[in-house]
Design a protein around this motif. Structure first.
Motif, PDB file in Angstrom:
ATOM      1  N   ARG A 171      -2.295   3.688 -10.867  1.00  0.00           N
ATOM      2  CA  ARG A 171      -1.350   4.780 -11.067  1.00  0.00           C
ATOM      3  C   ARG A 171      -1.558   5.811  -9.954  1.00  0.00           C
ATOM      4  N   GLY A 172      -0.469   6.451  -9.519  1.00  0.00           N
ATOM      5  CA  GLY A 172      -0.554   7.486  -8.492  1.00  0.00           C
ATOM      6  C   GLY A 172       0.406   7.221  -7.352  1.00  0.00           C
ATOM      7  N   SER A 173       0.052   7.707  -6.155  1.00  0.00           N
ATOM      8  CA  SER A 173       0.936   7.566  -4.998  1.00  0.00           C
ATOM      9  C   SER A 173       0.122   7.471  -3.723  1.00  0.00           C
ATOM     10  N   GLN A 174       0.780   7.042  -2.664  1.00  0.00           N
ATOM     11  CA  GLN A 174       0.116   6.886  -1.377  1.00  0.00           C
ATOM     12  C   GLN A 174       1.169   6.953  -0.276  1.00  0.00           C
ATOM     13  N   MET A 175       0.762   7.337   0.916  1.00  0.00           N
ATOM     14  CA  MET A 175       1.619   7.371   2.079  1.00  0.00           C
ATOM     15  C   MET A 175       0.863   6.684   3.226  1.00  0.00           C
ATOM     16  N   LEU A 176       1.440   6.315   4.276  1.00  0.00           N
ATOM     17  CA  LEU A 176       2.799   6.482   4.750  1.00  0.00           C
ATOM     18  C   LEU A 176       3.319   5.066   4.943  1.00  0.00           C
ATOM     19  N   GLY A 177       4.162   4.587   4.052  1.00  0.00           N
ATOM     20  CA  GLY A 177       4.527   3.182   4.024  1.00  0.00           C
ATOM     21  C   GLY A 177       5.506   2.771   5.103  1.00  0.00           C
ATOM     22  N   THR A 178       5.080   2.838   6.356  1.00  0.00           N
ATOM     23  CA  THR A 178       5.937   2.420   7.457  1.00  0.00           C
ATOM     24  C   THR A 178       6.189   0.921   7.385  1.00  0.00           C
ATOM     25  N   GLY A 179       7.464   0.541   7.351  1.00  0.00           N
ATOM     26  CA  GLY A 179       7.833  -0.865   7.287  1.00  0.00           C
ATOM     27  C   GLY A 179       7.695  -1.495   5.916  1.00  0.00           C
TER      28      GLY A 179
ATOM     29  N   ASP B  59      10.055   4.736   6.822  1.00  0.00           N
ATOM     30  CA  ASP B  59       8.780   5.167   6.242  1.00  0.00           C
ATOM     31  C   ASP B  59       9.051   5.482   4.779  1.00  0.00           C
ATOM     32  N   SER B  60       8.132   5.125   3.911  1.00  0.00           N
ATOM     33  CA  SER B  60       8.357   5.323   2.483  1.00  0.00           C
ATOM     34  C   SER B  60       7.142   5.930   1.803  1.00  0.00           C
ATOM     35  N   PHE B  61       7.423   6.823   0.885  1.00  0.00           N
ATOM     36  CA  PHE B  61       6.411   7.336  -0.022  1.00  0.00           C
ATOM     37  C   PHE B  61       6.309   6.336  -1.170  1.00  0.00           C
ATOM     38  N   VAL B  62       5.092   5.882  -1.457  1.00  0.00           N
ATOM     39  CA  VAL B  62       4.913   4.792  -2.418  1.00  0.00           C
ATOM     40  C   VAL B  62       4.319   5.330  -3.716  1.00  0.00           C
ATOM     41  N   VAL B  63       4.959   4.993  -4.817  1.00  0.00           N
ATOM     42  CA  VAL B  63       4.500   5.399  -6.146  1.00  0.00           C
ATOM     43  C   VAL B  63       4.072   4.164  -6.936  1.00  0.00           C
ATOM     44  N   PHE B  64       2.921   4.274  -7.557  1.00  0.00           N
ATOM     45  CA  PHE B  64       2.394   3.206  -8.405  1.00  0.00           C
ATOM     46  C   PHE B  64       2.528   3.662  -9.862  1.00  0.00           C
ATOM     47  N   ASP B  65       3.531   3.158 -10.505  1.00  0.00           N
ATOM     48  CA  ASP B  65       3.812   3.526 -11.887  1.00  0.00           C
ATOM     49  C   ASP B  65       3.202   2.461 -12.805  1.00  0.00           C
ATOM     50  N   ASP B  66       1.851   2.532 -12.927  1.00  0.00           N
ATOM     51  CA  ASP B  66       1.083   1.566 -13.722  1.00  0.00           C
ATOM     52  C   ASP B  66       1.350   0.137 -13.238  1.00  0.00           C
TER      53      ASP B  66
END
Length: 486
Positions: free
Chosen positions: A179-187, A250-257
């Motif tokens: 759970r949470g988020s991470q950056m910077l999802g280039t590609g 580039d994408s902001f990545v969210v981990f929703d469980d």
């Protein structure tokens, strides 16, 4: 080896991407992503063509793309460079996170899998097995290895809310829940798998964040929030040649469980090994080697644009212009020379894996932020107002009502109207468009803040040689003694 069409077909899954407030139904048909998808498909077509010489026989006897090679000699590094260069030239160096980037990390992990074994035998096996899966299927892996920018003065576990940065939410018998988020999802929007970890320093108490794993882009609960597209709504490739083809998103990545099975977990709640995966394996060096091969190609392309502008305007005979072009040549040749020097003076580790010499590799890494900004500044000076005076789109070149004026008044001393406008629109896409602005920011922070990247150079230069040289000279003479008196 994988073809471009096979790559495109693999993207037709249930991945969850949001852009402009809406979920993307089919990434292969969305105008924000079709340009980069077609570009990556061309890369796969290049590598799958036998004439490109990008295939090698793996240590397991399979045939794979050389981007996944674990180099064990200087000749291997050379072969790998030549393969990566083919892709870099196909993108003019403007696709920073093409499949060959994370491939370097995965090959390094597998080549030094004993580092992961410190967490347990199964994690070593997981790393090696995943590497082989990706290698043998020629997959595109992107990564997210930076926590979100919330409050950098605090450790992850000190934030008001625990699950802001990517962390372990639950441990199960068959895997873990993230759970949470991470950056910077280039590609990441156009890749097959996402490698997830953290390269920023972790502190005691951050154990829940000290993880490393891989997840398919179609995993339930994995959500990508893409930045605005620089490719979408552009009138043509003629008007925006780089934006329309090389905007990798580039994408902001969210981990929703998001559930991760144990076989895709490489490090689990171990701060020491999270850092070691990058710096005790060849991963950081080989990843940056790929980046420098790309960067050298990019600089070569940009100074080629600068030279053509000077020729088009007839200023290439001016001493002051030749001085600027010479400065660009010095910069580009220095970057290329350092990259080749790092290969020639490569180092062998105890596992038989070869890595580029860090003295020369990180010498360029430490200057990358200022190098690219300086090159763009010179290109701006040479282009002058020419990048602002062209027609709004290609349509004014083909409209009978406007074509005559455009062809008469907007032309070069060494090129017709179409050639000049095409060249200057390319230059604008480098120096002035949103795409160009993103690339300047991208190169400035490619490896982190300036103090971080210069720290790599500081730690890897080998100051003992310089200090020993000074000490030997100091020891060669002594303080004069006072003359004796009578």
């Amino acid at each position: 080896m994988r073809t471009g069409q096979q790559y495109i077909d693999s993207l037709k899954d249930n991945r969850c991407i949001y852009i402009d407030g809406e979920r993307v139904q089919d990434v292969t048909n969305h105008p924000a992503f079709t340009g980069i998808i077609n570009t990556v498909a061309r890369l796969y077509d290049i590598s799958s063509d036998e004439k490109s010489n990008m295939a090698y026989v793996t240590e397991d006897g399979t045939i794979a793309n050389k981007i996944y090679m674990i180099p064990r000699s200087r000749e291997d590094l050379k072969e790998r460079r030549e393969a990566i260069s083919k892709w870099a030239e196909a993108t003019c160096g403007f696709v920073g996170r093409s499949p060959d980037h994370v491939a370097a990390f995965l090959a390094s992990f597998a080549g030094a899998s004993h580092v992961f074994e410190r967490g347990g035998q199964r994690f070593k096996d997981n790393v090696v097995n995943f590497y082989k899966q990706v290698r043998d299927n020629d997959l595109y892996v992107s990564y997210v290895i930076i926590p979100p920018q919330v409050d950098r003065s605090k450790a992850a576990h000190e934030l008001d809310e625990k699950y802001v940065a990517m962390a372990v939410y639950e441990e199960r018998e068959d895997g873990i829940v993230i759970r949470g988020s991470q950056m910077l999802g280039t590609g990441s929007a156009v890749s097959d798998y996402l490698f997830c970890s953290v390269i920023s320093p972790l502190r005691p108490g951050d154990e829940d964040y000290a993880i490393s794993f891989a997840v398919p882009m179609s995993a339930p609960g994995l959500k990508l929030y893409a930045r605005p597209s620089y490719a979408q709504n552009k009138p043509s490739t003629f008007d925006y040649p780089l934006s329309t083809q090389f905007d990798e998103s580039d994408s902001f990545v969210v981990f929703d469980d998001v559930f991760i099975p144990w076989e895709h977990v490489f490090i689990y709640k171990n701060i020491d090994i999270v850092r070691a995966q990058f710096h005790e394996t060849p991963a950081h060096a080989l990843g940056n080697n790929q980046a420098q091969i790309r960067f050298a190609t990019k600089l070569k392309f940009v100074i080629g644009v600068a030279r053509k502008i000077a020729e088009m305007n007839g200023t290439d005979k001016f001493p002051q212009v030749q001085e600027k072009l010479g400065e660009l040549a010095s910069i580009a040749s220095s970057v290329e020379g350092m990259m080749l020097a790092s290969e020639y003076q490569c180092l062998h580790d105890e596992n038989g894996v070869v890595r580029p010499n860090p003295r020369f590799l990180y010498g360029i890494v430490g200057m990358q932020d200022t190098i690219y900004s300086g090159v763009i500044k010179i290109l701006r000076e040479l282009a002058g107002g020419g990048v602002l005076q062209g027609p709004s789109t290609y349509k004014e070149l083909i409209n009978p009502e406007t074509a005559a004026d455009i062809k008469k008044y907007i032309r070069g001393g060494n090129g017709d109207s179409t050639q000049k406008i095409q060249l200057f629109k390319l230059a604008w896409d480098i120096v002035g468009s949103e795409f160009g602005g993103r690339h300047q920011q991208y190169e400035m922070f490619y490896n982190g803040a300036p103090f971080v990247v210069k720290g790599y150079s500081f730690r890897n230069y080998g100051y003992h040689e310089a200090v020993d040289l000074v000490n030997r000279f100091l020891d060669s003479y002594q303080l004069p003694q006072p003359s004796s008196t009578r």
